[in-house]
Design a protein around this motif. Structure first.
Motif, mmCIF file in Angstrom:
data_model
loop_
_atom_site.group_PDB
_atom_site.id
_atom_site.type_symbol
_atom_site.label_atom_id
_atom_site.label_comp_id
_atom_site.label_asym_id
_atom_site.label_seq_id
_atom_site.Cartn_x
_atom_site.Cartn_y
_atom_site.Cartn_z
ATOM 1 N N ALA A 1 66.313 59.161 74.359
ATOM 2 C CA ALA A 1 65.230 60.062 74.776
ATOM 3 C C ALA A 1 64.449 59.457 75.940
ATOM 4 C CB ALA A 1 64.301 60.350 73.598
ATOM 5 N N LEU A 2 64.201 58.160 75.885
ATOM 6 C CA LEU A 2 63.466 57.497 76.963
ATOM 7 C C LEU A 2 64.255 57.543 78.276
ATOM 8 C CD1 LEU A 2 62.048 54.355 75.110
ATOM 9 C CD2 LEU A 2 60.848 56.482 75.665
ATOM 10 N N VAL A 3 65.561 57.308 78.205
ATOM 11 C CA VAL A 3 66.394 57.357 79.407
ATOM 12 C C VAL A 3 66.419 58.777 79.973
ATOM 13 C CG1 VAL A 3 68.744 57.064 80.298
ATOM 14 C CG2 VAL A 3 67.770 55.348 78.761
ATOM 15 N N LEU A 4 66.522 59.763 79.100
ATOM 16 C CA LEU A 4 66.488 61.161 79.562
ATOM 17 C C LEU A 4 65.160 61.484 80.248
ATOM 18 C CD1 LEU A 4 68.158 63.145 76.663
ATOM 19 C CD2 LEU A 4 68.741 63.325 79.078
ATOM 20 N N LEU A 5 64.073 61.048 79.643
ATOM 21 C CA LEU A 5 62.766 61.325 80.241
ATOM 22 C C LEU A 5 62.590 60.590 81.567
ATOM 23 C CD1 LEU A 5 60.541 61.402 77.050
ATOM 24 C CD2 LEU A 5 61.025 63.304 78.611
ATOM 25 N N ASP A 6 63.179 59.421 81.689
ATOM 26 C CA ASP A 6 63.135 58.727 82.978
ATOM 27 C C ASP A 6 63.894 59.525 84.022
ATOM 28 O OD1 ASP A 6 62.619 56.406 84.744
ATOM 29 O OD2 ASP A 6 64.802 56.192 84.646
ATOM 30 N N ARG B 1 53.424 57.212 68.784
ATOM 31 C CA ARG B 1 52.779 56.119 68.037
ATOM 32 C C ARG B 1 53.066 54.757 68.672
ATOM 33 N NH1 ARG B 1 54.257 58.984 63.299
ATOM 34 N NH2 ARG B 1 56.112 57.683 63.072
ATOM 35 N N LYS B 2 54.267 54.610 69.212
ATOM 36 C CA LYS B 2 54.645 53.354 69.873
ATOM 37 C C LYS B 2 54.120 53.287 71.307
ATOM 38 C CE LYS B 2 58.870 52.898 67.146
ATOM 39 N NZ LYS B 2 60.340 52.834 67.166
ATOM 40 N N GLU B 3 53.437 54.360 71.734
ATOM 41 C CA GLU B 3 52.854 54.478 73.073
ATOM 42 C C GLU B 3 53.904 54.414 74.185
ATOM 43 O OE1 GLU B 3 49.685 51.604 73.291
ATOM 44 O OE2 GLU B 3 48.491 52.680 71.802
ATOM 45 N N SER C 1 53.723 54.208 80.933
ATOM 46 C CA SER C 1 54.209 53.073 81.731
ATOM 47 C C SER C 1 55.067 52.137 80.875
ATOM 48 C CB SER C 1 53.046 52.323 82.382
ATOM 49 O OG SER C 1 52.150 51.861 81.403
ATOM 50 N N GLU C 2 54.707 51.957 79.598
ATOM 51 C CA GLU C 2 55.512 51.113 78.712
ATOM 52 C C GLU C 2 56.876 51.752 78.449
ATOM 53 O OE1 GLU C 2 52.391 52.110 77.918
ATOM 54 O OE2 GLU C 2 51.234 50.266 77.997
ATOM 55 N N GLY C 3 56.882 53.068 78.267
ATOM 56 C CA GLY C 3 58.136 53.787 78.062
ATOM 57 C C GLY C 3 59.025 53.719 79.292
ATOM 58 N N LYS C 4 58.405 53.800 80.456
ATOM 59 C CA LYS C 4 59.142 53.716 81.723
ATOM 60 C C LYS C 4 59.820 52.357 81.846
ATOM 61 C CE LYS C 4 59.873 55.134 86.082
ATOM 62 N NZ LYS C 4 60.763 56.237 86.392
#
Length: 158
Positions: free
Chosen positions: A36-41, A71-73, A93-96
């Protein structure tokens, strides 16, 4: 090689599941969350429905996944300005940072594949990977849409 990266990201395929280098990242997030994080990037912002479609999962599953990531920000959720019923998600920014680490692992692995193949072999590999990706996606969509079984009347005695 960019075609392969696009294939994986756009079609919801999860090659990071196959890569041992990604296991370190999975200490903070699971493989679905990482996807999900890679997709959102890649897309920058998606609706919850779009995210569910890309990941090939039901909206209820993606909702709980998104709550964990909030929750994990690692992501932020917000309502669409055009339609308050639509929830948008985007990376923090942390997810990025985490998504970029995952993308670097994926790119490194794809570069190893590219260096192991000739130009012709690489083109054949990309063609086959696209074909396999489509076939896998098609099968998963067909499994979700199962024909209804016919109903049989049974008599119930009083």
């Amino acid at each position: 090689m960019e075609q392969l990266l696009d294939l994986f990201v756009k079609n919801g395929l999860r090659p990071l599941n196959w890569m041992p280098e990604a296991r370190e990242l999975e200490q903070s997030v699971n493989s679905s969350e990482l996807s999900a994080l890679v997709l959102l990037d890649y897309y920058e912002e998606l609706t919850m429905s779009e995210l569910a479609e890309h990941l090939g999962a039901p909206l209820s599953t993606i909702t709980s996944l998104a709550k964990r990531l909030v929750r994990k920000e690692l992501i932020a959720r917000s309502q669409s300005e055009r339609d308050q019923r639509i929830i948008l998600v985007r990376l923090t920014s942390e997810g990025k940072q985490l998504a970029l680490q995952a993308k670097a692992i994926l790119e490194s692995s794809l570069e190893r594949v590219q260096s192991a193949l000739t130009a012709d072999e690489l083109q054949q590999f990309i063609t086959l990977a696209l074909k396999v990706g489509r076939a896998l996606q098609q099968d998963s969509k067909e499994e979700k849409v199962k024909p209804a079984k016919s109903l049989h009347k049974i008599q119930i005695e009083d």
